[in-house]
Enzyme design. Structure first.
Site, PDB file in Angstrom:
ATOM      1  CG  ASN A   1      38.161  -1.709  -7.072  1.00  0.00           C
ATOM      2  OD1 ASN A   1      38.858  -1.985  -8.385  1.00  0.00           O
ATOM      3  ND2 ASN A   1      36.889  -1.547  -7.480  1.00  0.00           N
TER       4      ASN A   1
ATOM      5  CG  ASN B   1      37.483  11.596   4.129  1.00  0.00           C
ATOM      6  OD1 ASN B   1      36.877  10.852   3.767  1.00  0.00           O
ATOM      7  ND2 ASN B   1      37.941  12.498   5.835  1.00  0.00           N
TER       8      ASN B   1
ATOM      9  CB  THR C   1      32.919   5.733   3.992  1.00  0.00           C
ATOM     10  OG1 THR C   1      31.554   4.795   3.524  1.00  0.00           O
ATOM     11  CG2 THR C   1      34.138   5.190   4.457  1.00  0.00           C
TER      12      THR C   1
ATOM     13  N   GLY D   1      36.080   4.552 -14.392  1.00  0.00           N
ATOM     14  CA  GLY D   1      36.769   3.208 -13.490  1.00  0.00           C
ATOM     15  C   GLY D   1      36.981   3.199 -12.489  1.00  0.00           C
TER      16      GLY D   1
ATOM     17  CB  SER E   1      39.418   7.643  -6.264  1.00  0.00           C
ATOM     18  OG  SER E   1      38.175   7.919  -5.452  1.00  0.00           O
TER      19      SER E   1
ATOM     20  CG  ASP F   1      36.119  -0.368  -3.045  1.00  0.00           C
ATOM     21  OD1 ASP F   1      35.928  -0.348  -2.702  1.00  0.00           O
ATOM     22  OD2 ASP F   1      35.448  -0.621  -5.473  1.00  0.00           O
TER      23      ASP F   1
ATOM     24  CG  ASN G   1      27.646   2.760   2.041  1.00  0.00           C
ATOM     25  OD1 ASN G   1      26.853   2.262   2.928  1.00  0.00           O
ATOM     26  ND2 ASN G   1      27.628   2.255   1.305  1.00  0.00           N
TER      27      ASN G   1
ATOM     28  CG  ASP H   1      33.791  -3.008 -12.635  1.00  0.00           C
ATOM     29  OD1 ASP H   1      33.243  -4.145 -11.758  1.00  0.00           O
ATOM     30  OD2 ASP H   1      34.562  -1.944 -11.942  1.00  0.00           O
TER      31      ASP H   1
END
Ligand code: RIB
Length: 314
Positions: A59, A286, A229, A297, A292, A262, A198, A29
């Site tokens: 990920n 969750n 999500t 990143g 996270s 991820d 999502n 990335d």
């Protein structure tokens, strides 16, 4: 909270280390944070440039291994510096990378990412070697011997479909994270993986742009649970007639939301692989997703098992 399910019969340490196989993308990335995200056709000045390890598949594999699963990655990189770096990083996490191919014909996948002031992002991916991922018989056998298969849409549809078929044939629970968004085929729906779209991916998956109607339609056509999500709002489980909301946990700090989905999927897979119920897995996923987003990143703040358990009060 619901009671724990019995230990998984094929786990290395029963009830602890389920085996998750991830087949998906591996990227590097290239990230710039900015005061706001650019509009189409616009150039803006951003902050410092950073290189992070990414790719939805990689990920998810890292999230699962940090959550306590034994993890095998199936994917592809180029024979370039990005590929070497990506494999070395996954290996250092304790992931089995023996099924990751190094291809002369394609470069390692790259994602160009802009991150805005609230951690929101825009991502464009050059798939490179991810676009050439395919399964062989040894991959199919490995999938059939795992506890959970986790796959996504950053590899060819044929590869994720093959993986879902192998999981079904082996009686292995499968999870499909349908990201990036694309329509879901009738065969995928018949195979019945746990789906984790999502809201945008839900709409595209079914081709109906009203979220509630799209979910009802997907439930009617899909032979497995759907976990929608919803970012900080948490997740909505739709399974047959059942609809259950799982509230999101407030994120202590939001720096970068890249990889939050991820993290959710990887932890969902890890918890499922060790024999937890889907409800328990969603609660843990969750919690992990909320942790996270505190670092830059996709992986800097991706939590380890102890942090997830601490947040859950376990
Ligand atoms: O989900 C986040 C990931 O999407 C990034 O790491 C980027 O590589 C893209 O695959």
């Amino acid at each position: 909270m619901a009671a724990l399910a019995g230990p998984c019969s094929r786990c290395i340490l029963p009830g602890v280390n389920g085996h998750v196989i991830v087949i998906g993308s591996i990227n590097v990335d290239l990230v710039v944070a900015a005061d706001r995200l650019p509009r189409p056709g616009e150039t803006i000045l951003g902050g410092r440039f950073a290189v992070h390890d990414g790719g939805k598949g990689a990920n998810q594999a890292v999230a699962a291994v940090r959550a306590g699963a034994r993890v095998t990655m199936i994917g592809a990189v180029g024979t370039d510096a990005h590929g070497e770096r990506s494999i070395a990083v996954l290996e250092a996490e304790g992931i089995d990378v023996s099924r990751v191919r190094r291809l002369d014909s394609e470069p390692t996948g790259v994602a160009i990412i802009a991150v805005g002031p609230r951690g929101e992002n825009q991502i464009v991916v050059a798939p490179g070697a991810n676009g050439a991922v395919e399964l062989d018989d040894a991959d199919r056998a490995a999938i059939a011997g795992a506890d959970v298969l986790l796959t996504n849409h950053e590899i060819p549809a044929s590869a994720s479909l093959e993986a879902l078929r192998a999981a079904k044939a082996g009686g292995v629970t499968s999870i499909l994270n349908p990201a990036p968004a694309r329509a879901l085929s009738a065969e995928v729906l018949t195979l019945g993986p746990i789906l984790t779209p999502n809201e945008h991916e839900l709409i595209v998956a079914i081709g109906n742009d009203e979220t509630g109607a799209a979910l009802d339609e997907l439930v009617a056509r899909h032979r497995g649970p759907i976990v929608v999500t919803q970012g900080p709002a948490g997740a909505l489980l739709a399974d047959g007639d059942r609809r259950e909301r799982f509230e999101g946990r407030p994120a202590p700090q939001v720096v970068d939301t890249t990889g939050a989905g991820d993290t959710f999927c990887g932890v969902l897979a890890a918890w499922t692989a060790e024999g937890r119920t889907l409800d328990e897995a969603i609660v843990a996923a969750n919690a992990a997703a909320s942790l996270s987003v505190a670092g830059a990143g996709a992986r800097d703040a991706m939590p380890r098992r102890e942090a997830i358990e601490e947040l859950l009060g376990l």
